[in-house]
Design an enzyme around this catalytic site. Structure first.
Site, PDB file in Angstrom:
ATOM      1  N   MET A   1     -12.109   4.984  -0.971  1.00 36.77           N
ATOM      2  CA  MET A   1     -12.771   5.154   0.382  1.00 36.77           C
ATOM      3  C   MET A   1     -13.376   6.667   0.425  1.00 36.77           C
ATOM      4  SD  MET A   1      -9.625   3.662   2.668  1.00 36.77           S
ATOM      5  CE  MET A   1      -8.523   3.789   1.410  1.00 36.77           C
TER       6      MET A   1
ATOM      7  N   HIS B   1      -8.173   1.764  -4.255  1.00 41.17           N
ATOM      8  CA  HIS B   1      -9.167   1.490  -3.045  1.00 41.17           C
ATOM      9  C   HIS B   1      -9.844   2.888  -3.034  1.00 41.17           C
ATOM     10  CE1 HIS B   1      -9.684   0.239   1.323  1.00 41.17           C
ATOM     11  NE2 HIS B   1     -10.843   0.305   0.669  1.00 41.17           N
TER      12      HIS B   1
ATOM     13  N   MET C   1      -8.700   8.717  -0.183  1.00 42.30           N
ATOM     14  CA  MET C   1      -9.717   8.969   0.901  1.00 42.30           C
ATOM     15  C   MET C   1     -10.113  10.400   0.911  1.00 42.30           C
ATOM     16  SD  MET C   1      -7.504   7.442   4.180  1.00 42.30           S
ATOM     17  CE  MET C   1      -6.663   6.018   4.045  1.00 42.30           C
TER      18      MET C   1
ATOM     19  N   SER D   1       0.728  -0.977   0.149  1.00 40.62           N
ATOM     20  CA  SER D   1      -0.046  -0.099  -0.078  1.00 40.62           C
ATOM     21  C   SER D   1       0.935   1.368   0.090  1.00 40.62           C
ATOM     22  CB  SER D   1      -0.809  -0.158   1.286  1.00 40.62           C
ATOM     23  OG  SER D   1      -1.467   1.354   1.348  1.00 40.62           O
TER      24      SER D   1
ATOM     25  N   HIS E   1      -1.212  -0.949  -4.407  1.00 42.03           N
ATOM     26  CA  HIS E   1      -2.555  -0.594  -3.688  1.00 42.03           C
ATOM     27  C   HIS E   1      -2.405   0.825  -3.577  1.00 42.03           C
ATOM     28  CE1 HIS E   1      -6.216  -1.496  -1.440  1.00 42.03           C
ATOM     29  NE2 HIS E   1      -5.670  -0.681  -0.534  1.00 42.03           N
TER      30      HIS E   1
ATOM     31  N   ASP F   1      -7.158  -6.008   3.885  1.00 44.06           N
ATOM     32  CA  ASP F   1      -6.361  -4.852   4.146  1.00 44.06           C
ATOM     33  C   ASP F   1      -6.295  -4.381   5.439  1.00 44.06           C
ATOM     34  OD1 ASP F   1      -5.346  -2.436   3.540  1.00 44.06           O
ATOM     35  OD2 ASP F   1      -6.980  -1.864   2.230  1.00 44.06           O
ATOM     36  N   GLY F   2      -5.265  -4.101   6.137  1.00 46.67           N
ATOM     37  CA  GLY F   2      -5.236  -3.560   7.346  1.00 46.67           C
ATOM     38  C   GLY F   2      -4.546  -4.259   8.419  1.00 46.67           C
TER      39      GLY F   2
ATOM     40  N   MET G   1     -11.932  -5.095   4.865  1.00 45.82           N
ATOM     41  CA  MET G   1     -11.085  -4.304   5.776  1.00 45.82           C
ATOM     42  C   MET G   1     -10.928  -4.979   7.108  1.00 45.82           C
ATOM     43  SD  MET G   1     -10.182  -1.807   4.157  1.00 45.82           S
ATOM     44  CE  MET G   1      -9.317  -0.948   5.176  1.00 45.82           C
TER      45      MET G   1
ATOM     46  N   PHE H   1      -6.378   4.802   7.869  1.00 50.48           N
ATOM     47  CA  PHE H   1      -4.977   5.420   8.284  1.00 50.48           C
ATOM     48  C   PHE H   1      -4.351   4.021   8.145  1.00 50.48           C
ATOM     49  CE2 PHE H   1      -7.834   7.986  10.949  1.00 50.48           C
ATOM     50  CZ  PHE H   1      -7.401   9.301  10.448  1.00 50.48           C
ATOM     51  N   GLY H   2      -3.066   4.149   7.868  1.00 52.00           N
ATOM     52  CA  GLY H   2      -2.192   2.909   7.957  1.00 52.00           C
ATOM     53  C   GLY H   2      -1.545   2.613   9.209  1.00 52.00           C
ATOM     54  N   GLY H   3      -0.864   1.557   9.646  1.00 47.38           N
ATOM     55  CA  GLY H   3      -0.466   1.439  10.897  1.00 47.38           C
ATOM     56  C   GLY H   3      -1.224   0.960  12.004  1.00 47.38           C
TER      57      GLY H   3
ATOM     58  N   ASP I   1      -4.731   3.946  -1.772  1.00 48.28           N
ATOM     59  CA  ASP I   1      -5.513   4.290  -1.010  1.00 48.28           C
ATOM     60  C   ASP I   1      -6.003   5.877  -1.314  1.00 48.28           C
ATOM     61  OD1 ASP I   1      -5.956   2.147   0.760  1.00 48.28           O
ATOM     62  OD2 ASP I   1      -3.845   2.279   1.327  1.00 48.28           O
TER      63      ASP I   1
HETATM   64  C1  DX5 Z   1      -6.447   1.652   5.392  1.00 48.72           C
HETATM   65  C2  DX5 Z   1      -6.015   1.555   3.959  1.00 48.72           C
HETATM   66  C3  DX5 Z   1      -4.952   0.574   3.847  1.00 48.72           C
HETATM   67  C4  DX5 Z   1      -3.684   0.896   4.785  1.00 48.72           C
HETATM   68  C5  DX5 Z   1      -2.986  -0.343   5.329  1.00 48.72           C
HETATM   69  O1  DX5 Z   1      -7.661   2.513   5.541  1.00 48.72           O
HETATM   70  O2  DX5 Z   1      -7.252   1.050   3.234  1.00 48.72           O
HETATM   71  O3  DX5 Z   1      -4.601   0.027   2.780  1.00 48.72           O
HETATM   72  O4  DX5 Z   1      -2.873   1.579   3.832  1.00 48.72           O
HETATM   73  O5  DX5 Z   1      -1.823  -0.139   6.107  1.00 48.72           O
HETATM   74  P1  DX5 Z   1      -1.227  -1.073   7.132  1.00 48.72           P
HETATM   75  O6  DX5 Z   1      -0.751  -2.152   6.341  1.00 48.72           O
HETATM   76  O7  DX5 Z   1      -0.131  -0.090   7.636  1.00 48.72           O
HETATM   77  O8  DX5 Z   1      -2.245  -1.434   7.983  1.00 48.72           O
HETATM   78 ZN    ZN Z   2      -6.563   0.156   1.249  1.00 49.05          ZN
END
Ligand code: DX5
Ligand code: ZN
Length: 221
Positions: free
Chosen positions: A71, A69, A40, A11, A36, A178-179, A140, A146-148, A38
Site C-alpha cells: 500500500m 501487500h 504502508m 495478516s 499476509h 482483504d478487510g 479490498m 488499518f486492521g479491525g 501489509d
Molecule cells: C488493511 C490491510 C489488511 C488488514 C486486515 O489495510 O490491508 O490486510 O490487515 O485486517 P482485518 O482482518 O482486521 O480487517
Molecule cells: Zn492487506
C-alpha cells in the site's frame, strides 16, 4: 469452479510484534496458506507499517508463502527489495500504478507471483485489460490503512463480478478478499467467488485461532 478448500492468509498486522516468531508459528500450526504482510507508506494510506527488513525477518522464520501487500505510492521503486527479502507474491494497488502492465511484468520477471489490489471505491471493470496477466486480485473490503475495520457490504457484488470476469479471461487467477473478514461473513465471500481470505483481527485476536482457521479453510463452493 469448485475449490478444494479456501486459502487462509493471516495478516501479520494484527499479530503481537513483540512475539513475531511465535505469531508465525501459530499461523503455521493453523494451516495458513500465506502469511499476509501489509506494507504502508503513510502517503498512499494514512498509516506506516514496515519495509523489506521485517519481511526478511518473517521469511527467516517460515517456509509458508509470503504474500506482500504494497500500500505504497510508486511501488516499482521497492518491488525488487521486497522480492529479495523473501516475498513470494507481490500485490500492488491499481490506484498507485500509472503503468500497471509494466509493474506486473516487472514483478513476474523477478520470479514472484503478481497481484493487483483495488480499493472499495474502484470498480472491478478497471481490471479487465490486466486480468489475463495476473496471478491474483486482492479486493479490498475496507479502506486500506488499518486492521479491525468493518467489512463493506458492497464488496460481495464486486467479488461476484470479478468471479464472472475471471472465468472468461483467466480461470486460474486467485481472488483474495482483504478487510473485515470474520467467521460470520467468510462463507458469504467464498460463495460469491473468493478463494483466499485475508484475516487479521479474526485470526490473531481470536480466542482460538486454530479453530477459526479450521472453519474458514473448510469452506467450499
Ligand atoms: C488493511 C490491510 C489488511 C488488514 C486486515 O489495510 O490491508 O490486510 O490487515 O485486517 P482485518 O482482518 O482486521 O480487517
Ligand atoms: Zn492487506
Amino acid at each position: 469452479m469448485p475449490v478444494p478448500s479456501t486459502l487462509l492468509a493471516p495478516s501479520i498486522l494484527s499479530a503481537d510484534f513483540t512475539r513475531l516468531k511465535q505469531s508465525i508459528e501459530i499461523a503455521e500450526k493453523a494451516g495458513a496458506d500465506w502469511i499476509h504482510c501489509d506494507v504502508m507508506d503513510g502517503v498512499f494510506v494514512p498509516n506506516i507499517t514496515f519495509g523489506p527488513f521485517i519481511i526478511q525477518a518473517i521469511a527467516a522464520c517460515t517456509t509458508t508463502t509470503i504474500d506482500t501487500h504494497l500500500m505504497i505510492t510508486d511501488p516499482d521503486r521497492f518491488i525488487e527489495d521486497f522480492v529479495k527479502a523473501g516475498s513470494h507474491q507481490i500485490t500492488v494497488h491499481q490506484e498507485a500504478c500509472p503503468h500497471l502492465h509494466r509493474t506486473v511484468q516487472f514483478i513476474k520477471s523477478l520470479g514472484a507471483k503478481a497481484g493487483v489490489s483495488i480499493n472499495p471505491a474502484t470498480p472491478v471493470s478497471t481490471l479487465e485489460s490486466i486480468l489475463p496477466d495476473l496471478d491474483l486480485v486482492l479486493l479490498m473490503s475496507v479502506n486500506p490503512g488499518f486492521g479491525g475495520q468493518k467489512f463493506i457490504p458492497s464488496s460481495i457484488g464486486k467479488i461476484r463480478t470479478l468471479h464472472e470476469m475471471r472465468m472468461k479471461l483467466n480461470p486460474g487467477m486467485v481472488i483474495a478478499i482483504d478487510g473485515g473478514i470474520t467467521e460470520e461473513n467468510a462463507e458469504e465471500v467464498v460463495l460469491a467467488g473468493a478463494d483466499a481470505l485475508i484475516a487479521g483481527t479474526a485470526f490473531f485476536k481470536a480466542a482460538n485461532p486454530l479453530q477459526t482457521a479450521t472453519k474458514i479453510k473448510a469452506l467450499t463452493r
